[in-house]
Write an enzyme that holds these catalytic residues in place. Structure first.
Site, PDB file in Angstrom:
ATOM      1  N   LYS A  73       0.866  -1.198   0.029  1.00  0.00           N
ATOM      2  CA  LYS A  73      -0.101   0.032  -0.284  1.00  0.00           C
ATOM      3  C   LYS A  73       0.877   1.207   0.112  1.00  0.00           C
ATOM      4  O   LYS A  73       0.697   2.261  -0.825  1.00  0.00           O
ATOM      5  CB  LYS A  73      -0.730   0.116   1.198  1.00  0.00           C
ATOM      6  CG  LYS A  73      -1.882  -1.134   1.433  1.00  0.00           C
ATOM      7  CD  LYS A  73      -3.006  -0.942   2.423  1.00  0.00           C
ATOM      8  CE  LYS A  73      -2.407  -0.987   3.815  1.00  0.00           C
ATOM      9  NZ  LYS A  73      -1.631  -2.099   4.168  1.00  0.00           N
TER      10      LYS A  73
ATOM     11  N   ARG B 198      -9.543   1.100   9.176  1.00  0.00           N
ATOM     12  CA  ARG B 198      -9.021  -0.265   9.414  1.00  0.00           C
ATOM     13  C   ARG B 198     -10.052  -1.021  10.271  1.00  0.00           C
ATOM     14  O   ARG B 198      -9.910  -2.312  10.453  1.00  0.00           O
ATOM     15  CB  ARG B 198      -7.822  -0.444  10.346  1.00  0.00           C
ATOM     16  CG  ARG B 198      -6.474  -0.502   9.697  1.00  0.00           C
ATOM     17  CD  ARG B 198      -5.470  -0.648  10.861  1.00  0.00           C
ATOM     18  NE  ARG B 198      -4.160  -1.390  10.266  1.00  0.00           N
ATOM     19  CZ  ARG B 198      -3.067  -0.574   9.869  1.00  0.00           C
ATOM     20  NH1 ARG B 198      -3.172   0.603   9.201  1.00  0.00           N
ATOM     21  NH2 ARG B 198      -1.893  -1.157   9.581  1.00  0.00           N
TER      22      ARG B 198
ATOM     23  N   ARG C 223      12.225  -6.810   3.590  1.00  0.00           N
ATOM     24  CA  ARG C 223      12.387  -5.495   4.285  1.00  0.00           C
ATOM     25  C   ARG C 223      13.198  -5.208   5.303  1.00  0.00           C
ATOM     26  O   ARG C 223      14.082  -4.095   5.565  1.00  0.00           O
ATOM     27  CB  ARG C 223      10.856  -5.032   4.537  1.00  0.00           C
ATOM     28  CG  ARG C 223      10.672  -3.510   4.736  1.00  0.00           C
ATOM     29  CD  ARG C 223       9.198  -2.979   4.422  1.00  0.00           C
ATOM     30  NE  ARG C 223       8.268  -3.395   5.449  1.00  0.00           N
ATOM     31  CZ  ARG C 223       6.950  -3.203   5.549  1.00  0.00           C
ATOM     32  NH1 ARG C 223       6.380  -2.736   4.399  1.00  0.00           N
ATOM     33  NH2 ARG C 223       6.336  -3.604   6.373  1.00  0.00           N
TER      34      ARG C 223
ATOM     35  N   ARG D 178      11.645  -1.227  11.516  1.00  0.00           N
ATOM     36  CA  ARG D 178      10.350  -0.910  12.461  1.00  0.00           C
ATOM     37  C   ARG D 178      10.063  -2.036  13.499  1.00  0.00           C
ATOM     38  O   ARG D 178      10.369  -3.160  13.332  1.00  0.00           O
ATOM     39  CB  ARG D 178       8.980  -0.894  11.428  1.00  0.00           C
ATOM     40  CG  ARG D 178       8.834   0.325  10.773  1.00  0.00           C
ATOM     41  CD  ARG D 178       7.734   0.064   9.783  1.00  0.00           C
ATOM     42  NE  ARG D 178       6.438  -0.366   9.977  1.00  0.00           N
ATOM     43  CZ  ARG D 178       5.437  -0.604   9.517  1.00  0.00           C
ATOM     44  NH1 ARG D 178       5.292  -0.093   8.301  1.00  0.00           N
ATOM     45  NH2 ARG D 178       4.271  -1.151   9.990  1.00  0.00           N
TER      46      ARG D 178
ATOM     47  N   ARG E 198      -0.461  -9.029  13.225  1.00  0.00           N
ATOM     48  CA  ARG E 198      -1.219  -8.071  12.207  1.00  0.00           C
ATOM     49  C   ARG E 198      -1.985  -8.603  11.224  1.00  0.00           C
ATOM     50  O   ARG E 198      -3.131  -8.108  11.030  1.00  0.00           O
ATOM     51  CB  ARG E 198      -0.225  -7.074  12.022  1.00  0.00           C
ATOM     52  CG  ARG E 198       0.495  -6.214  12.986  1.00  0.00           C
ATOM     53  CD  ARG E 198       1.846  -5.692  12.513  1.00  0.00           C
ATOM     54  NE  ARG E 198       1.786  -4.538  11.489  1.00  0.00           N
ATOM     55  CZ  ARG E 198       2.697  -4.483  10.514  1.00  0.00           C
ATOM     56  NH1 ARG E 198       3.880  -5.105  10.392  1.00  0.00           N
ATOM     57  NH2 ARG E 198       2.364  -3.386   9.595  1.00  0.00           N
TER      58      ARG E 198
HETATM   59  P1  AMP Z   1       0.806   0.615   9.140  1.00  0.00           P
HETATM   60  O1  AMP Z   1       2.149   1.257   9.022  1.00  0.00           O
HETATM   61  O2  AMP Z   1      -0.379   1.039   8.644  1.00  0.00           O
HETATM   62  O3  AMP Z   1       0.914  -1.079   9.104  1.00  0.00           O
HETATM   63  O4  AMP Z   1       0.381   0.849  10.835  1.00  0.00           O
HETATM   64  C1  AMP Z   1       1.253   0.167  12.014  1.00  0.00           C
HETATM   65  C2  AMP Z   1       0.441   0.442  12.973  1.00  0.00           C
HETATM   66  O5  AMP Z   1       0.032   1.492  13.512  1.00  0.00           O
HETATM   67  C3  AMP Z   1      -0.565  -0.613  12.962  1.00  0.00           C
HETATM   68  O6  AMP Z   1      -0.295  -2.095  13.366  1.00  0.00           O
HETATM   69  C4  AMP Z   1      -1.466   0.062  14.221  1.00  0.00           C
HETATM   70  O7  AMP Z   1      -0.865  -0.629  15.529  1.00  0.00           O
HETATM   71  C5  AMP Z   1      -1.315   1.348  14.081  1.00  0.00           C
HETATM   72  N1  AMP Z   1      -2.350   1.980  13.163  1.00  0.00           N
HETATM   73  C6  AMP Z   1      -2.235   2.476  11.773  1.00  0.00           C
HETATM   74  N2  AMP Z   1      -3.332   2.816  11.207  1.00  0.00           N
HETATM   75  C7  AMP Z   1      -4.127   2.407  12.064  1.00  0.00           C
HETATM   76  C8  AMP Z   1      -5.738   2.572  12.050  1.00  0.00           C
HETATM   77  N3  AMP Z   1      -6.311   3.129  11.031  1.00  0.00           N
HETATM   78  N4  AMP Z   1      -6.288   2.002  13.338  1.00  0.00           N
HETATM   79  C9  AMP Z   1      -5.831   1.677  14.272  1.00  0.00           C
HETATM   80  N5  AMP Z   1      -4.481   1.415  14.310  1.00  0.00           N
HETATM   81  C10 AMP Z   1      -3.677   2.084  13.252  1.00  0.00           C
END
Ligand code: AMP
Length: 199
Positions: free
Chosen positions: A13, A88, A127, A136, A147
């Site tokens: 994404k 989400r 990655r 990360r 996740r």
């Molecule tokens: P990402 O970089 O999108 O994979 O997000 C990393 C982490 O941030 C996720 O595993 C969640 O803990 C938190 N996070 C990001 N976006 C959301 C969202 N829309 N709702 C809830 N938690 C989020």
């Protein structure tokens, strides 16, 4: 142009959002990036989100809804945006509908990147290897598995939700990056020479 990119962690994404950002002059709004910045800056939101994110759980809806609502109001979003990692949950999708309605805005499309979950662990390992020290905290195979479970339980229902609105478009995210970008470009109306050239 206002888009949502939907797909499990590691589906690509962020990569596709960056391409769309360059091609269309619209902002990438990644709630994950915004939350990581808040964690780094040790803001009250960051302090609250840190442990949740390391575990791979979701930060409360109210927190992310607020972040997105404020960010969408920024002048640099007036031309449009790509939501990457938001919504989400169905509750977040409903909140987004309210946020957009208030501003008289609508979504152009919800692009779902379909991927083979077994292959995602390999992508995450790659990655990790490529990013060296800057890895990360949630980029471990264990956290990824969690996740993915969270995605299946809480985020995947959005696919049916957006199918009902007629906005859902699905792309095979296992293809190479340029091919995926090319398909997204044609979904979005084919006016994008830059993406076509690389797709
Ligand atoms: P990402 O970089 O999108 O994979 O997000 C990393 C982490 O941030 C996720 O595993 C969640 O803990 C938190 N996070 C990001 N976006 C959301 C969202 N829309 N709702 C809830 N938690 C989020």
């Amino acid at each position: 142009m206002r888009l949502i990119l939907l797909g499990p962690p590691g589906a690509g994404k962020g990569t596709q959002a960056k391409r769309l950002m360059d091609a269309h002059g619209i902002q990438q709004l990644s709630t994950g990036d915004m939350l990581r910045a808040a964690v780094k800056a040790e803001t009250p939101i960051g302090l609250k989100a840190k442990d949740i994110m390391v575990r791979g759980d979701l930060v409360p809806d109210a927190v992310v809804n607020q972040i997105v609502s404020e960010r969408i109001a920024d002048p640099d979003c007036s031309n449009g945006f790509i939501l990457d990692g938001f919504p989400r949950t169905v509750a977040q999708a409903e909140a987004l509908e309210g946020i957009l309605q208030e501003r008289g805005l609508d979504l152009d499309a919800v692009v779902e990147l379909q991927v083979d979950e077994d292959a995602l662990a390999d992508r995450v390992e790659k990655r990790r290897a490529e990013s060296g020290d800057a890895v990360r905290a949630d980029d471990t195979v264990e956290a990824l598995r969690h996740r993915l479970k969270v995605y299946r339980e809480q985020t995947a229902p959005l696919i049916a939700h957006y199918r009902e609105t007629g906005k859902l478009r699905s792309v095979d995210g296992m293809q190479d990056i340029d091919k995926v970008a090319g398909e997204i470009a044609s979904i979005l109306g084919g006016g994008d020479q830059k993406l076509r050239a690389t797709g």
